[in-house]
Design an enzyme around this catalytic site. Structure first.
Site, PDB file in Angstrom:
ATOM      1  N   ASP A  80       8.992 -11.536   0.392  1.00 13.23           N
ATOM      2  CA  ASP A  80       8.535 -10.155   0.221  1.00 13.23           C
ATOM      3  C   ASP A  80       7.110 -10.024   0.775  1.00 13.23           C
ATOM      4  OD1 ASP A  80       8.781  -7.552  -0.752  1.00 13.23           O
ATOM      5  OD2 ASP A  80       7.962  -8.069  -2.723  1.00 13.23           O
ATOM      6  N   HIS A  81       6.871  -9.030   1.600  1.00 14.82           N
ATOM      7  CA  HIS A  81       5.525  -8.743   2.127  1.00 14.82           C
ATOM      8  C   HIS A  81       4.843  -9.929   2.797  1.00 14.82           C
ATOM      9  CE1 HIS A  81       5.311  -4.680   0.490  1.00 14.82           C
ATOM     10  NE2 HIS A  81       5.863  -5.154  -0.606  1.00 14.82           N
ATOM     11  N   ASP A 102       5.268  -7.655   6.815  1.00 22.14           N
ATOM     12  CA  ASP A 102       4.603  -6.401   6.464  1.00 22.14           C
ATOM     13  C   ASP A 102       3.292  -6.292   7.245  1.00 22.14           C
ATOM     14  OD1 ASP A 102       3.305  -4.252   5.435  1.00 22.14           O
ATOM     15  OD2 ASP A 102       3.250  -4.959   3.355  1.00 22.14           O
ATOM     16  N   HIS A 207      10.472   0.327  -1.302  1.00 23.31           N
ATOM     17  CA  HIS A 207       9.599  -0.518  -2.135  1.00 23.31           C
ATOM     18  C   HIS A 207       9.040   0.337  -3.269  1.00 23.31           C
ATOM     19  CE1 HIS A 207       8.863  -4.256   0.341  1.00 23.31           C
ATOM     20  NE2 HIS A 207       9.698  -3.550   1.079  1.00 23.31           N
ATOM     21  N   GLY A 208       8.395  -0.346  -4.206  1.00 29.46           N
ATOM     22  CA  GLY A 208       7.697   0.376  -5.269  1.00 29.46           C
ATOM     23  C   GLY A 208       8.612   1.256  -6.088  1.00 29.46           C
ATOM     24  N   SER A 210       9.962   0.765  -9.151  1.00 32.38           N
ATOM     25  CA  SER A 210      10.023   0.621 -10.612  1.00 32.38           C
ATOM     26  C   SER A 210       9.842   1.964 -11.312  1.00 32.38           C
ATOM     27  CB  SER A 210       8.941  -0.355 -11.102  1.00 32.38           C
ATOM     28  OG  SER A 210       9.366  -1.686 -10.893  1.00 32.38           O
ATOM     29  N   ASN A 251      13.401  -2.289  -4.132  1.00 27.53           N
ATOM     30  CA  ASN A 251      12.534  -3.374  -4.625  1.00 27.53           C
ATOM     31  C   ASN A 251      11.983  -3.085  -6.013  1.00 27.53           C
ATOM     32  OD1 ASN A 251      12.887  -4.211  -1.994  1.00 27.53           O
ATOM     33  ND2 ASN A 251      10.759  -4.862  -1.763  1.00 27.53           N
ATOM     34  N   ASP A 253       9.787  -5.006  -9.136  1.00 27.19           N
ATOM     35  CA  ASP A 253       8.995  -6.105  -9.682  1.00 27.19           C
ATOM     36  C   ASP A 253       8.364  -5.686 -11.015  1.00 27.19           C
ATOM     37  OD1 ASP A 253       7.411  -8.262 -10.181  1.00 27.19           O
ATOM     38  OD2 ASP A 253       6.306  -8.225  -8.307  1.00 27.19           O
ATOM     39  N   THR A 254       7.600  -4.603 -10.980  1.00 25.43           N
ATOM     40  CA  THR A 254       6.852  -4.159 -12.165  1.00 25.43           C
ATOM     41  C   THR A 254       7.745  -4.021 -13.408  1.00 25.43           C
ATOM     42  OG1 THR A 254       5.248  -3.039 -10.774  1.00 25.43           O
ATOM     43  CG2 THR A 254       5.397  -2.282 -13.045  1.00 25.43           C
TER      44      THR A 254
HETATM   45  P1  13P Z   1       7.227  -2.089  -8.076  1.00 30.80           P
HETATM   46  O1  13P Z   1       5.785  -2.433  -8.303  1.00 30.80           O
HETATM   47  O2  13P Z   1       7.463  -0.628  -8.177  1.00 30.80           O
HETATM   48  O3  13P Z   1       8.144  -2.874  -8.926  1.00 30.80           O
HETATM   49  O4  13P Z   1       7.555  -2.480  -6.542  1.00 30.80           O
HETATM   50  C1  13P Z   1       7.904  -3.782  -6.198  1.00 30.80           C
HETATM   51  C2  13P Z   1       7.974  -3.994  -4.732  1.00 30.80           C
HETATM   52  O5  13P Z   1       7.975  -3.095  -3.925  1.00 30.80           O
HETATM   53  C3  13P Z   1       8.078  -5.398  -4.287  1.00 30.80           C
HETATM   54  O6  13P Z   1       8.051  -5.483  -2.898  1.00 30.80           O
HETATM   55  O1  G3H Z   2       5.220  -5.667  -3.657  1.00 32.15           O
HETATM   56  C1  G3H Z   2       4.558  -6.426  -4.331  1.00 32.15           C
HETATM   57  C2  G3H Z   2       5.189  -7.245  -5.375  1.00 32.15           C
HETATM   58  O2  G3H Z   2       5.182  -6.557  -6.599  1.00 32.15           O
HETATM   59  C3  G3H Z   2       4.561  -8.604  -5.461  1.00 32.15           C
HETATM   60  O3  G3H Z   2       3.310  -8.573  -6.026  1.00 32.15           O
HETATM   61  O4  G3H Z   2       1.809 -10.017  -4.626  1.00 32.15           O
HETATM   62  O5  G3H Z   2       1.362  -9.613  -7.071  1.00 32.15           O
HETATM   63  O6  G3H Z   2       3.253 -11.069  -6.360  1.00 32.15           O
HETATM   64  P1  G3H Z   2       2.365  -9.893  -6.011  1.00 32.15           P
HETATM   65 ZN    ZN Z   3       6.854  -3.996  -1.980  1.00 32.84          ZN
END
Ligand code: 13P
Ligand code: G3H
Ligand code: ZN
Length: 306
Positions: A80-81, A102, A207-208, A210, A251, A253-254
């Protein structure tokens, strides 16, 4: 095993999306894959550069290998990224199924050139590449909606043609983390539609995504945490992106971090005498499983899609 592109095409046809769930611990990896297996849902397990450093690349690759061996459901390991050619190359060489380069913070030409370099390398080894165009930033109250951080549909078309990238992360109003919006969440479906007109049937990524469940924020705060003014994207909006648009990867994560933290805090608070992490992590793992199950069933519609 059917590859990621097979599932992207299937997702486009059948109106579902693959969850790309980030992990940075064995507990979260187990929670994601256990739930995906239970629900027969293909899934992407994603590691950021930071998560890769934290866990160590051998730990990540070897544990995912074991999980894949024990699961019938397809599990894809994704970087990721990735911010440089070197980190993407390392992931490809380590056996990741897919990498994201990215370079969205760079000027268009430099983003094209770096993304193409990664594609040229990864494609020779049959590995998929996600690129990004536009910059993720929330639409906050008082922010000029003409702001140019959204993905430019015409540029998106050029970008895909010039780089040969397999999927594209687009900026339509989501952002990373727990503090996405001050007011109501909004997504620019008009821009998404324009992108789709230019890139017919092309796999897009959000992405983003959550939604920041208030329930977990409350558990965290009740058990000694302090999370204030957190706001995610309304799940009805991301659902629309899956059901009515070409978004095939979402995606998250949060939401997993919040759920895990809520479980750990609650467990430690309820049993202050416990200092065995295998016990207090269990509730965190359970809450992550609940989130993944909810997303698969209610947002992604990826249950029973093997
Ligand atoms: P959230 O912070 O919204 O979970 O996004 C995660 C993300 O885009 C990981 O690449
Ligand atoms: O998009 C970002 C993800 O939430 C990963 O975050 O770089 O803190 O692991 P991180
Ligand atoms: Zn992301």
């Amino acid at each position: 095993m059917k590859n990621l592109l097979y599932y992207y095409k299937k997702a486009l046809k059948k109106g579902f999306a693959l969850g790309a769930f980030n992990f940075s611990s064995l507990e979260v990896l187990k929670a994601i894959t256990y739930t995906a297996e239970k629900l027969k849902s293909p899934v992407i397990v994603a590691v950021s550069e930071g998560a890769l450093d934290y866990m160590g690349s051998d730990f990540v690759v070897e544990n995912v290998k074991i999980v894949k061996k024990n699961c019938k459901t397809p599990i894809f390991l994704h970087l990721d990224h990735g911010k440089s050619f070197d980190v993407c190359k390392k992931a490809v060489d380590l056996g990741f199924d897919s990498v994201m380069i990215d370079a969205s913070a760079l000027p268009f030409e430099e983003n094209v050139s770096l993304t193409k370099q990664v594609c040229d390398y990864a494609h020779k080894k049959g590995i998929f590449v996600e690129g990004e165009l536009g910059q993720l930033a929330g639409i906050e109250d008082n922010v000029d909606v003409e702001n140019n951080h959204f993905t430019d549909p015409q540029k998106a078309k050029e970008f895909v043609k010039l780089t040969n990238v397999d999927s594209l992360a687009v900026a339509i109003g989501t952002s990373h983390g727990a503090y996405k919006y001050q007011g109501e969440s909004k997504l620019r479906f008009d821009i998404l539609q324009e992108i789709e007109k230019k890139l017919s049937g092309f796999p897009l990524v959000l992405h983003g995504a959550s939604s920041v469940n208030e329930n977990y924020v409350e558990i965290i705060n009740k058990n000694g945490g302090s999370i204030n003014n957190a706001k995610g994207v309304n799940e009805e909006l991301t659902k629309m992106a899956v059901q009515m648009h070409n978004v095939v990867k979402i995606n998250i994560d949060t939401d997993l971090r919040m759920a895990f933290t809520a479980g750990v805090r609650q467990s430690l608070n309820e049993k202050p005498e416990n200092f065995d992490q295998r016990k207090y992590c269990l509730l965190g793992q359970k809450y992550v499983e609940n989130v993944v199950e909810h997303k698969i069933k209610n947002l992604l519609n990826s249950e029973n899609k093997l």
